[in-house]
Enzyme design. Structure first.
Site, mmCIF file in Angstrom:
data_model
loop_
_atom_site.group_PDB
_atom_site.id
_atom_site.type_symbol
_atom_site.label_atom_id
_atom_site.label_comp_id
_atom_site.label_asym_id
_atom_site.label_seq_id
_atom_site.Cartn_x
_atom_site.Cartn_y
_atom_site.Cartn_z
ATOM 1 N N CYS A 53 -2.092 -24.667 -3.659
ATOM 2 C CA CYS A 53 -1.458 -24.558 -2.346
ATOM 3 C C CYS A 53 -2.506 -24.731 -1.254
ATOM 4 O O CYS A 53 -3.626 -24.220 -1.371
ATOM 5 C CB CYS A 53 -0.776 -23.195 -2.200
ATOM 6 S SG CYS A 53 0.069 -22.982 -0.617
ATOM 7 N N HIS A 83 8.521 -26.133 -3.834
ATOM 8 C CA HIS A 83 7.304 -25.415 -3.411
ATOM 9 C C HIS A 83 7.349 -25.169 -1.895
ATOM 10 O O HIS A 83 7.022 -24.080 -1.426
ATOM 11 C CB HIS A 83 6.061 -26.242 -3.793
ATOM 12 C CG HIS A 83 4.757 -25.647 -3.342
ATOM 13 N ND1 HIS A 83 3.829 -25.113 -4.204
ATOM 14 C CD2 HIS A 83 4.211 -25.513 -2.098
ATOM 15 C CE1 HIS A 83 2.775 -24.676 -3.522
ATOM 16 N NE2 HIS A 83 2.993 -24.898 -2.236
ATOM 17 N N GLU A 84 7.788 -26.201 -1.137
ATOM 18 C CA GLU A 84 7.804 -26.063 0.331
ATOM 19 C C GLU A 84 8.906 -25.136 0.807
ATOM 20 O O GLU A 84 8.699 -24.323 1.716
ATOM 21 C CB GLU A 84 7.926 -27.433 0.996
ATOM 22 C CG GLU A 84 6.839 -28.450 0.630
ATOM 23 C CD GLU A 84 5.425 -27.900 0.665
ATOM 24 O OE1 GLU A 84 4.593 -28.376 -0.121
ATOM 25 O OE2 GLU A 84 5.145 -26.965 1.445
ATOM 26 N N HIS A 90 7.981 -21.587 0.720
ATOM 27 C CA HIS A 90 7.185 -21.119 1.868
ATOM 28 C C HIS A 90 8.083 -20.643 3.017
ATOM 29 O O HIS A 90 7.709 -19.740 3.764
ATOM 30 C CB HIS A 90 6.249 -22.219 2.395
ATOM 31 C CG HIS A 90 4.963 -22.375 1.626
ATOM 32 N ND1 HIS A 90 4.081 -21.336 1.407
ATOM 33 C CD2 HIS A 90 4.423 -23.458 1.034
ATOM 34 C CE1 HIS A 90 3.042 -21.780 0.712
ATOM 35 N NE2 HIS A 90 3.230 -23.065 0.455
HETATM 36 C C1 LIG Z 1 -2.582 -27.793 -2.891
HETATM 37 C C2 LIG Z 1 -2.884 -29.258 -3.088
HETATM 38 C C3 LIG Z 1 -3.731 -29.449 -4.311
HETATM 39 C C4 LIG Z 1 -3.620 -29.783 -1.865
HETATM 40 C C5 LIG Z 1 -1.566 -30.031 -3.313
HETATM 41 N N1 LIG Z 1 -1.937 -31.390 -3.345
HETATM 42 C C6 LIG Z 1 -1.594 -32.209 -4.307
HETATM 43 O O1 LIG Z 1 -0.829 -31.921 -5.202
HETATM 44 N N2 LIG Z 1 -2.252 -33.401 -4.154
HETATM 45 C C7 LIG Z 1 -1.813 -34.644 -4.248
HETATM 46 C C8 LIG Z 1 -0.917 -35.037 -5.209
HETATM 47 C C9 LIG Z 1 -0.539 -36.353 -5.198
HETATM 48 F F1 LIG Z 1 0.339 -36.780 -6.095
HETATM 49 C C10 LIG Z 1 -1.052 -37.229 -4.259
HETATM 50 C C11 LIG Z 1 -1.923 -36.781 -3.313
HETATM 51 F F2 LIG Z 1 -2.394 -37.616 -2.422
HETATM 52 C C12 LIG Z 1 -2.332 -35.501 -3.295
HETATM 53 C C13 LIG Z 1 -0.556 -29.868 -2.179
HETATM 54 O O2 LIG Z 1 -0.651 -30.606 -1.186
HETATM 55 N N3 LIG Z 1 0.431 -28.942 -2.279
HETATM 56 C C14 LIG Z 1 1.288 -28.770 -1.124
HETATM 57 C C15 LIG Z 1 1.234 -27.376 -0.537
HETATM 58 O O3 LIG Z 1 0.338 -26.594 -0.757
HETATM 59 N N4 LIG Z 1 2.271 -27.099 0.204
HETATM 60 O O4 LIG Z 1 2.429 -25.895 0.762
HETATM 61 C C16 LIG Z 1 0.700 -28.138 -3.469
HETATM 62 C C17 LIG Z 1 1.573 -28.924 -4.472
HETATM 63 C C18 LIG Z 1 1.771 -28.067 -5.739
HETATM 64 C C19 LIG Z 1 3.090 -28.476 -6.294
HETATM 65 C C20 LIG Z 1 3.853 -29.122 -5.193
HETATM 66 C C21 LIG Z 1 2.984 -29.221 -3.988
HETATM 67 ZN ZN LIG Z 2 1.872 -24.368 -0.561
#
Ligand SMILES: CC(C)(C)[C@H](NC(=O)Nc1cc(F)cc(F)c1)C(=O)N(CC(=O)NO)CC1CCCC1
Ligand SMILES: [Zn+2]
Length: 188
Positions: free
Chosen positions: A115, A158-159, A162
């Site tokens: 996250c 996930h969003e 939040h």
């Molecule tokens: C927490 C983090 C590792 C930064 C995660 N990124 C991610 O999954 N990277 C990713 C994947 C891809 F397929 C292409 C790309 F460009 C980057 C993310 O953004 N989140 C979103 C977040 O924290 N929202 O509050 C966490 C993910 C975990 C499962 C769904 C979202």
């Molecule tokens: Zn998150």
């Protein structure tokens, strides 16, 4: 323009609050917040900008993560199809998103979740619905209903968590983080 310093981290009570529905027509401020959140994700997935701005590669962001207690999220799930690398799998600013129905089958990411608001690794499977029917309003207030599966479905769940003060690790089985019931789809 949003950067990592605008993202609140675990410990900030806002991450544990329930966000308020957004009223339409949107204020200019609410439209800007939505656009800024989507721009953050696009910047975070651009190698040059991500390096320059020191951004973690993000695929989703919820308004409470920038200390805005409103039910709005941004998602930018990049294409998994090398044939069409520039067409995101699912992208947009979603207001008042709501899961209106879901599969009986569950799914989880094989690598677990992280996250943007959590600066530590929390290992374990985060079990979610494999497929969802999502209802949301766009910035004009028009309601959309879409069916999602696989990675986009995981990101949206996930969003939306939040918006309800739920963190991904709330779903992890503390006794056995990698325990899975039969039939749960593991997404790699
Ligand atoms: C927490 C983090 C590792 C930064 C995660 N990124 C991610 O999954 N990277 C990713 C994947 C891809 F397929 C292409 C790309 F460009 C980057 C993310 O953004 N989140 C979103 C977040 O924290 N929202 O509050 C966490 C993910 C975990 C499962 C769904 C979202
Ligand atoms: Zn998150």
């Amino acid at each position: 323009m949003l950067t990592m310093k605008d993202i609140i981290r675990e410990g900030n009570p806002t991450l544990r609050e329930v966000a308020a529905e957004v009223e339409f027509p949107l204020s200019d401020a609410e439209k800007k917040i939505g656009n800024d959140m989507l721009e953050f994700l696009a910047n975070s997935q651009d190698p040059e900008k991500a390096e320059e701005l020191e951004l973690r590669g993000g695929v989703g962001l919820a308004a409470p993560q920038i200390d805005v207690k409103k039910r709005m999220i941004a998602v930018l799930v990049p294409s998994m199809d090398p044939e069409n690398p520039d067409v995101p799998e699912f992208s947009g600013v979603l207001y008042n998103p709501k899961i209106v129905s879901h599969s009986v089958q569950d799914a989880c990411l094989g690598d677990g979740e992280g996250c943007l608001s959590v600066d530590r690794d929390v290992p374990g499977y985060v079990v979610r619905h494999a497929r969802i029917t999502l209802s949301y309003q766009d910035e004009t207030g028009e309601t959309h209903k879409v069916r999602l599966k696989n990675y986009p479905a995981i990101v949206v769940q996930h969003e939306i968590d939040h918006l309800n003060g739920v963190m991904f690790y709330d779903h992890i089985n503390s006794k056995n983080p990698f325990e899975l019931k039969d039939g749960v789809l593991i997404l790699d």
